[in-house]
Design a protein around this motif. Structure first.
Motif, short mmCIF file in Angstrom:
data_model
loop_
_atom_site.label_atom_id
_atom_site.label_comp_id
_atom_site.label_asym_id
_atom_site.label_seq_id
_atom_site.Cartn_x
_atom_site.Cartn_y
_atom_site.Cartn_z
N ASP A 102 3.04 3.76 10.94
CA ASP A 102 2.08 4.52 11.72
C ASP A 102 1.69 3.73 12.96
OD1 ASP A 102 0.34 6.56 12.35
OD2 ASP A 102 -1.03 6.22 10.69
N ILE A 159 -6.46 1.37 7.23
CA ILE A 159 -7.72 2.14 7.33
C ILE A 159 -8.59 1.89 6.11
CG2 ILE A 159 -8.70 4.47 7.38
CD1 ILE A 159 -7.53 3.53 10.07
N ARG A 160 -7.98 1.83 4.93
CA ARG A 160 -8.75 1.59 3.70
C ARG A 160 -9.43 0.22 3.75
NH1 ARG A 160 -5.48 3.21 -0.54
NH2 ARG A 160 -4.10 1.55 0.11
N LYS A 173 -2.38 3.76 6.00
CA LYS A 173 -3.37 4.03 4.94
C LYS A 173 -3.99 2.74 4.43
CE LYS A 173 -3.81 6.63 0.64
NZ LYS A 173 -3.13 7.50 -0.32
N ASP A 174 -3.17 1.70 4.21
CA ASP A 174 -3.68 0.39 3.78
C ASP A 174 -4.67 -0.17 4.79
OD1 ASP A 174 -1.93 0.39 1.58
OD2 ASP A 174 -0.42 -0.80 2.62
N THR A 192 0.76 -0.40 5.61
CA THR A 192 0.83 0.98 6.05
C THR A 192 -0.46 1.36 6.78
OG1 THR A 192 -0.15 1.89 4.04
CG2 THR A 192 2.26 1.58 4.04
#
Length: 61
Positions: free
Chosen positions: A57, A19-20, A16-17, A14
């Protein structure tokens, strides 16, 4: 010093994954370090703007 980070081995990645993980790796870098980034996935170009395409995304490069 080599730091390897792999995403997607167990399924979709994802936004979020992504970027983290990128943030975690970049926080380990010092001023004179180099980061080699290899994206083996989908990308797109829209109106002369390039994007990485993730499972949920798109991220502008």
């Amino acid at each position: 010093m080599k730091i390897l980070s792999h995403l997607g081995e167990s399924g979709d990645v994802t936004g979020k994954d992504f970027i983290r993980a990128l943030t975690q790796v970049s926080n380990l870098l010092c001023e004179n370090d180099n980061l080699i980034f290899y994206f083996s996935g989908h990308g797109d170009k829209i109106n002369d703007q390039h994007f990485l395409v993730l499972s949920d995304d798109i991220i502008s490069t």
